[in-house]
Design a protein around this motif. Structure first.
Motif, PDB file in Angstrom:
ATOM      1  N   ASN A  58       0.612  -1.243   0.003  1.00  0.00           N
ATOM      2  CA  ASN A  58      -0.055   0.065  -0.180  1.00  0.00           C
ATOM      3  C   ASN A  58       0.817   1.224  -0.048  1.00  0.00           C
ATOM      4  OD1 ASN A  58      -2.966  -0.396   0.037  1.00  0.00           O
ATOM      5  ND2 ASN A  58      -2.717  -1.522   1.780  1.00  0.00           N
ATOM      6  N   GLY A 291      -5.447   4.038  -7.248  1.00  0.00           N
ATOM      7  CA  GLY A 291      -6.422   3.256  -6.671  1.00  0.00           C
ATOM      8  C   GLY A 291      -5.949   2.730  -5.291  1.00  0.00           C
ATOM      9  N   ALA A 292      -4.703   2.684  -5.040  1.00  0.00           N
ATOM     10  CA  ALA A 292      -4.085   1.832  -4.125  1.00  0.00           C
ATOM     11  C   ALA A 292      -4.510   2.978  -2.619  1.00  0.00           C
ATOM     12  CB  ALA A 292      -2.561   1.615  -3.864  1.00  0.00           C
ATOM     13  N   LEU A 296      -6.662   1.815   0.450  1.00  0.00           N
ATOM     14  CA  LEU A 296      -6.162   1.853   1.678  1.00  0.00           C
ATOM     15  C   LEU A 296      -7.145   2.770   2.792  1.00  0.00           C
ATOM     16  CD1 LEU A 296      -3.831   1.341   3.687  1.00  0.00           C
ATOM     17  CD2 LEU A 296      -2.772   3.539   2.724  1.00  0.00           C
ATOM     18  N   SER A 299      -9.991   0.294   3.492  1.00  0.00           N
ATOM     19  CA  SER A 299      -9.424  -0.764   4.565  1.00  0.00           C
ATOM     20  C   SER A 299      -9.410  -0.054   5.762  1.00  0.00           C
ATOM     21  CB  SER A 299      -8.241  -1.407   4.399  1.00  0.00           C
ATOM     22  OG  SER A 299      -8.048  -1.622   2.822  1.00  0.00           O
ATOM     23  N   VAL A 300      -8.852   0.994   6.177  1.00  0.00           N
ATOM     24  CA  VAL A 300      -8.739   1.665   7.278  1.00  0.00           C
ATOM     25  C   VAL A 300      -9.791   2.122   7.920  1.00  0.00           C
ATOM     26  CG1 VAL A 300      -7.774   3.748   8.317  1.00  0.00           C
ATOM     27  CG2 VAL A 300      -6.141   2.675   6.944  1.00  0.00           C
TER      28      VAL A 300
ATOM     29  N   ILE B 124      -5.367  -3.495  -5.334  1.00  0.00           N
ATOM     30  CA  ILE B 124      -4.497  -2.803  -5.835  1.00  0.00           C
ATOM     31  C   ILE B 124      -3.331  -3.543  -5.764  1.00  0.00           C
ATOM     32  CG2 ILE B 124      -3.286  -0.748  -6.978  1.00  0.00           C
ATOM     33  CD1 ILE B 124      -6.276  -1.203  -7.972  1.00  0.00           C
ATOM     34  N   PRO B 125      -2.739  -3.434  -4.360  1.00  0.00           N
ATOM     35  CA  PRO B 125      -1.615  -4.033  -4.027  1.00  0.00           C
ATOM     36  C   PRO B 125      -1.498  -5.620  -4.418  1.00  0.00           C
ATOM     37  CG  PRO B 125      -2.206  -2.538  -2.494  1.00  0.00           C
ATOM     38  CD  PRO B 125      -3.431  -2.749  -3.416  1.00  0.00           C
TER      39      PRO B 125
END
Lengths: 322, 289
Positions: A58, A291-292, A296, A299-300, B124-125
């Motif tokens: 990430n 996108g990442a 992130l 998810s957080v 993505i990752p």
């Protein structure tokens, strides 16, 4: 306790222990249990590579990623990508959709299995009960692609639902092309697929309730309804709390694959959610870093929701997931 | 048992509600089977409901003579077997290790797995990782990233924990190594949970489509779920710009119906025999989790 063979060290050498207890016991554990540790090697490698490496990956949300370049990006760009989606009206639109869709789904998919489990619990014929259960579990075992296929066939202009509408003199509705129908379709399909399966854990919890409690309640003059209210529901409360906390945690990750299969540009206005937007931005258009960053963020929020829900449930009802 | 009038009325209403649940659950299946045996014209005129209209088997012949369909169907079988095998080996080993309460560092090993239930790297990752590892267009892109399901791991762990420890101790005294104990004592005693886990994994791999869709570019590598996805994506009004949609646009609804039926068939056939194992497995995980 000693399973793997080696005998414990003879007594009388205890005095050496306080010196470097840590290393010594580790060495002993390794010598005694090396075969067990060896069994754990591949699974740990799996978790490190396919679960933790992507978490570290990430960092490309903070670095510019060049396709074909390093997994972790080429150059620090700070919060650039976060500022980008904070100022992206499209992002706020999908964020709103995610909250609405996730919220409505939770509103239906959480309580309905409890209701069904309570109803099933009142069925006196064991055969009938088993039959209803078996049938209601079935949709859980279908591929999401199959479910999407079934939905499309049922809702097509010539499908069963529109046949019904025609029979009552209503004009057919192109359900999957109309944004105002998307939420209804999505939530009902989630209920259809998960209702029966969702009852399993509650039914398991119901079997653990002490029968004497019902006896006592009856002696105290409680009718069936009051028995349910004062004995059954408190009995399955820990299960309810556990599942609610888990559900709240996955709230933001609304059924991504199903939406991807069911939506189209005509219904984006209600159907597009963070994961699908992320898929189009990240994978289809190749903006990996952007996108990442969105991923992130998602998810957080998910993690914060789980922790918060758990905290609240521990305060409010005294039990939580951990 | 109560025999009050209110309770009897409730019993009747309850039976009606449950009948409703059964009907609503089964209706889509009956409808799709009816469509699969119907002629395209009776479907498009909206006459197919519970029974086939214009009964024929030609669509089944058409789909089954399509070599791409069989190729993808065979891929699904191969992927499912391979992925289930890898998953079972890894999950069993780890669950066994985690079930050993005396093991130093056990808490850390459990935490490694548990944390991934609440936080993950994201799409993505993962996509970048799988691509960079060179797993694209290979079955490993499906197998490896999904090799251990933490839920299954916990179910197995609690099963192993409940096995009588005396048996293993006796085997250790008799000179069996850990591997020997696992292979000759524990696994033979765990057939029930092993069967359940095989079913859990097999169903999830049989049903999966997204990894293949994401990582496979050649249609000869697709599992049947991606084949089906391309059919329905094409039929949803050309909204999708995927390569398959042009040809799929003309895909008739009875072909879709047949493909859906053939994709679910294996699950429908084994379901009545195995569902009680699933239920046991879930309950085991729930009560002891």
């Amino acid at each position: 306790m000693g399973i793997a063979g080696t005998v414990d060290p003879p007594p009388g050498r205890e005095r050496a222990r306080p010196l470097r207890p840590r290393r010594k016991t580790w060495r002993r554990a390794l010598r005694r249990d090396w075969q067990l540790y060896s069994l754990a090697v591949l699974p740990v490698v799996f978790f490190v590579v396919f679960r933790y490496l992507p978490m570290i990956g990430n960092v490309i949300a903070f670095r510019r990623y060049v396709p074909g370049g390093s997994l972790f990006g080429e150059k620090w760009v700070g919060l650039r990508y976060f500022r980008m989606f904070m100022g992206d009206p499209e992002f706020w639109h999908v964020f709103g959709n995610t909250m609405i869709l996730g919220g409505v789904t939770l509103l239906f998919t959480f309580p309905l299995p409890i209701v069904l489990a309570l109803l099933l619990n009142e069925v006196r014929s064991a055969k009938l009960k088993r039959f209803v259960q078996s049938v209601s579990y079935l949709p859980h075992f279908l591929s999401i692609v199959v479910v999407a296929g079934l939905i499309m066939q049922l809702l097509s202009v010539n499908g069963a639902v529109n046949q019904g509408l025609r029979a009552v003199g209503h004009a057919p509705i192109p359900f999957l092309q109309q944004p105002e129908w998307f939420r209804t379709i999505y939530v009902s399909s989630e209920v259809w697929q998960g209702l029966g399966w969702g009852t399993i854990l509650y039914l398991a919890a119901l079997t653990t309730i002490d029968h004497q409690l019902y006896e006592q309640a009856r002696i105290d003059g409680a009718n069936r309804w009051r028995q349910t209210w004062h004995v059954t529901l408190p009995g399955i409360r820990p299960m309810m709390v556990t599942l609610l906390v888990l559900n709240i945690g996955t709230f933001m990750a609304v059924g991504f694959e199903k939406i991807l299969l069911l939506y189209n540009p005509l219904t984006y206005s209600t159907a597009d959610v963070i994961p699908t937007y992320l898929y189009r931005v990240g994978v289809v258009s190749g903006s990996f870093s952007y996108g990442a960053a969105i991923g992130l963020f998602e998810s957080v929020i998910g993690l914060i929701l789980v922790v918060a829900a758990n905290q609240i449930s521990r305060r409010a009802v005294g039990t939580g997931l951990w | 048992m109560e025999t009050g009038r209110g309770y009897r009325v409730f019993q009747i209403i309850n039976a009606l509600i449950l009948t409703g649940v059964v009907i609503v659950t089964l209706y889509p299946f009956v409808n799709i089977v009816a469509q699969s045996f119907s002629s395209e014209s009776s479907i498009t005129s909206g006459h197919v409901n519970l029974l086939p209209r214009g009964f024929n088997l030609t669509t089944y012949k058409t789909v089954m003579s399509d070599s791409a369909f069989w190729e993808n169907y065979r891929n699904t079988v191969v992927y499912t077997v391979l992925a289930t095998g890898v998953s079972m080996v890894l999950t069993t080993c780890y669950a066994y290790v985690l079930s050993k309460k005396h093991l130093k560092g056990r808490k850390v090993l459990i935490a490694i797995a548990l944390f991934t239930m609440f936080f993950n790297g994201g799409l993505i990752p993962n996509y970048v990782l799988v691509s960079d590892l060179g797993l694209r267009n290979s079955v490993w892109a499906i197998v490896l990233p999904n090799a251990i399901s933490v839920f299954n791991l916990l179910v197995m762990k609690s099963f192993f924990e409940n096995l009588p420890a005396e048996l293993e101790e006796a085997a250790a005294v008799d000179g069996l190594s850990t591997y020997g104990i696992l292979g000759r004592i524990v696994l033979p005693l765990s057939k029930a949970v092993l069967a359940t886990m095989v079913l859990f994994y097999a169903v999830s791999f049989w049903n999966s489509w997204f990894s293949a869709f994401l990582y496979m570019d050649r249609s000869s590598l697709f599992p049947v779920t991606v084949y089906l996805r391309n059919l329905i994506a094409g039929a949803s009004g050309g909204a999708d710009q995927s390569a398959a949609s042009d040809t799929a646009l003309q895909i008739a609804s009875n072909i879709q119906a047949v493909t859906i039926v053939l994709t679910v068939l294996p699950i429908l056939v084994i379901y009545p025999f195995v569902q009680r194992y699933f239920v046991k497995g879930v309950m085991l995980g729930a009560v002891k989790g």
